[in-house]
Design an enzyme around this catalytic site. Structure first.
Site, PDB file in Angstrom:
ATOM      1  N   SER A 189      -2.551  -0.791   1.105  1.00 56.64           N
ATOM      2  CA  SER A 189      -2.764   0.650   0.894  1.00 56.64           C
ATOM      3  C   SER A 189      -2.813   1.371   2.246  1.00 56.64           C
ATOM      4  O   SER A 189      -1.873   1.252   3.023  1.00 56.64           O
ATOM      5  CB  SER A 189      -4.037   0.856   0.084  1.00 56.64           C
ATOM      6  OG  SER A 189      -4.075   2.142  -0.464  1.00 56.64           O
ATOM      7  N   GLU A 209       0.538   0.252 -10.342  1.00 56.14           N
ATOM      8  CA  GLU A 209      -0.399   0.718  -9.321  1.00 56.14           C
ATOM      9  C   GLU A 209      -1.509   1.614  -9.888  1.00 56.14           C
ATOM     10  O   GLU A 209      -2.656   1.568  -9.461  1.00 56.14           O
ATOM     11  CB  GLU A 209       0.359   1.483  -8.217  1.00 56.14           C
ATOM     12  CG  GLU A 209       1.405   0.664  -7.461  1.00 56.14           C
ATOM     13  CD  GLU A 209       0.835  -0.108  -6.285  1.00 56.14           C
ATOM     14  OE1 GLU A 209      -0.386  -0.043  -6.065  1.00 56.14           O
ATOM     15  OE2 GLU A 209       1.621  -0.782  -5.587  1.00 56.14           O
TER      16      GLU A 209
END
Ligand code: NAG
Ligand code: NAG
Length: 554
Positions: free
Chosen positions: A207, A336
């Site tokens: 991330s 996601e």
């Protein structure tokens, strides 16, 4: 007397049992001793916890570039986990401390000629939360592969990303990325004593950590410190990877400190309690909206006399191809959005739709309501969304693509265009008891694939790892698979070297073929084209990128 005596034995006992000490080693900063631990297959390794790589960034060092750590006297007993950097927890309570620039080092051997490849992990959390602590990043799955694993902390929120455009203030931005850079320099200097090979450093992150590792590939400051890179569900090209300028002034304004002299502003901000600073963060939108430029993240630094981490935008650096073309793995997870759904279920007991305009990238600079509405209508049309509802397949796809996947696609395209050859792409969809969010709520468990962050459960032991985990279980087999791919890459620069025992050859991305490895619960298969190309090109056009990348030959 007796009871006191017994009490002290009882209190000391656990210390005796766990104080299985590692050999003493000596680095320039001083002597240091860690602890002996066992990996999940029963092998022994050493952990050195809370190793300082920088001076505490407090007082006059708050917001400033990090300084190398000082020496210590005597022996540093590196037995206790590092703290987290100051942040708000999920209940919006302030946790952590400002003195937080530490790393945890785990190694199969110390003081050995047989140096091992080093893997350095950079955590995610939107540049505002997270840490490299053991409860989420335990080394037990990696260590059987005989690599040196390091997790690091870096400053978060205002503490790591405050900036003034005026170069004279000496706070040009990117302090947190310079923290990471200083940790990498520390590793070059010292890791040999811990049994690590400074000539083989693989940087990986997830991330915001994925975006960070990508930027170390682009930054001249990190040249020579890193030899391979893995960016998981995040890259320099993600919409959110660009932050607001002059947040020093923004912070002062929000604290009602109305003085024009920026030097005075900095002095003031360095003098006030942590809580005052975090309070402003608490009021601000933090992670989600894309329509506003984030408060925290990388900025292009003004020209100044200090170290410059980023002197122009990642997009510009990439398009010129002037960066270190290191072996590079990029990838994303199949679903996601689950990270957000899990949060919704835990906080509200139901899924919530994001306000529509949150999906409109701030780069488009759309301000009036009508244009926003028009734009969102175009987005809805592209995604064939009739019913705007969280949890539906189309909503999920829109969310996952614009927050994460498009950024990965944009990065891959840029790298391919400048003939970066060593590129590997993956899509991760494994779904077992290691997927954190699936364990948190039954409704999430019913949704397919892997959510943001969930691949980390296959790499690091953490507080959600099932207690009864065995090597032969489906979970155990999937851990072995993931760790093998990642450590092969760290050792050989290739995730699937010849004659690997994974039974697959992960093909590189080429100029006209988007090969990728499909990592699922039951198989590893090389496929072609993991992206919905029409949607990707829709965003390319919207964001004004010329679509130069050729279509995959299918
Ligand atoms: C700043 O001033 C405004 C308006 O007077 C007030 O509402 C706010 O609470 C003040 N903020 C702080 C941090 O003191
Ligand atoms: C965004 O739009 C506003 C209003 O149209 C304009 O004043 C501003 O300069 C624009 N900002 C950027 C970065 O283009």
């Amino acid at each position: 007397m007796i009871s006191k005596y017994i009490l002290s034995i009882v209190l000391l006992l656990p210390a005796f049992v766990t104080c299985n000490r590692s050999p003493l080693i000596e680095i320039e900063q001083g002597k240091i001793r860690g602890v002996v631990k066992k990996d999940w297959k029963g092998g022994r390794f050493y952990s050195f916890l809370k190793v300082p790589y920088a001076k505490p960034p407090i007082g006059e060092r708050r917001f400033k570039d990090p300084q190398p750590a000082e020496k210590w006297d005597g022996i540093l007993e590196a037995e206790i986990d590092m703290p987290q950097c100051v942040q708000l927890d999920s209940n919006k309570k302030i946790v952590g401390q400002e003195d937080c620039l530490y790393m945890n080092i785990h190694t199969p051997n110390v003081a050995t000629k047989n140096l091992r490849p080093v893997m350095v992990f950079i955590h995610g959390g939107g540049y505002t939360v997270g840490s490299g602590q053991l409860d989420m990043f335990g080394p037990e799955f990696f260590l059987p592969e005989k690599i040196v694993l390091i997790t690091i902390n870096y400053r978060l929120g205002f503490f790591g990303f405050l900036n003034f455009e005026n170069p004279e203030i000496g706070v040009p931005g990117n302090a947190a990325l310079k923290d990471q850079n200083l940790a990498l320099k520390w590793i070059q200097k010292n890791i040999e004593m811990f049994g690590g090979d400074p000539g083989s450093v693989t940087l990986f992150g997830e991330s915001a950590g994925g975006a960070s590792v990508h930027m170390h590939m682009l930054s001249p400051l990190s040249k020579g410190l890193v030899h391979r890179v893995i960016a998981q569900s995040g890259s320099a090209n993600c919409i959110w990877n660009e932050a607001q300028k002059n947040t020093g002034i923004y912070l002062a304004e929000n604290l009602n400190f109305s003085v024009d002299d920026e030097k005075e502003i900095l002095k003031y901000l360095q003098s006030i309690p942590i809580d005052d600073i975090i309070k402003v963060e608490k009021k601000s939108d933090r992670l989600l909206p894309l329509h506003k430029i984030p408060l925290f993240g990388p900025v292009v630094e003004p020209l100044h006399s200090g170290d410059i981490f980023l002197s122009e935008s990642p997009a510009k650096i990439l398009s010129r191809g002037q960066f270190q073309k290191l072996p590079f793995i990029l990838g994303f997870n199949s679903n996601e959005v689950l990270v957000v759904y899990a949060q919704d279920m835990l906080i509200y007991g139901e899924l919530k739709e994001m306000p529509e305009h949150y999906f409109i990238p701030h780069q488009l600079n759309v301000t009036d309501e009508e244009s926003k509405q028009n734009l969102f209508n175009r987005i809805k049309k592209q995604y064939k969304i009739n019913e705007y509802k969280a949890g539906t397949e189309k909503y999920s796809k829109l969310f996952s693509e614009i927050f994460i996947i498009y950024g990965v696609y944009a990065s891959i395209s840029e790298h391919v265009l400048v003939d970066h050859k060593d590129l590997y792409l993956y899509k991760f969809s494994s779904d077992t008891k290691l997927n954190y969010f699936k364990q948190m709520h039954e409704d999430i468990a019913k949704m397919p694939g892997a959510g943001h962050v969930e691949e980390l459960g296959y790499l690091f032991k953490n507080k959600f790892t099932p207690k009864d985990l065995t090597q032969n279980s489906i979970e155990g087999q999937n851990i072995i698979k993931m760790v093998k791919l990642w450590t092969n890459f760290a050792k050989h620069g290739k995730p699937t070297p010849k004659n690997n025992d994974l039974g697959v050859s992960w093909l590189k991305v080429t100029r006209n073929k988007l090969n990728y490895l499909d990592i699922s619960t039951d198989s590893l298969i090389t496929k072609v084209e993991p992206f919905d190309r029409k949607n990707m090109e829709f965003w390319d056009k919207l964001l004004g990128k010329s679509v130069k990348y050729e279509h995959t030959e299918l």
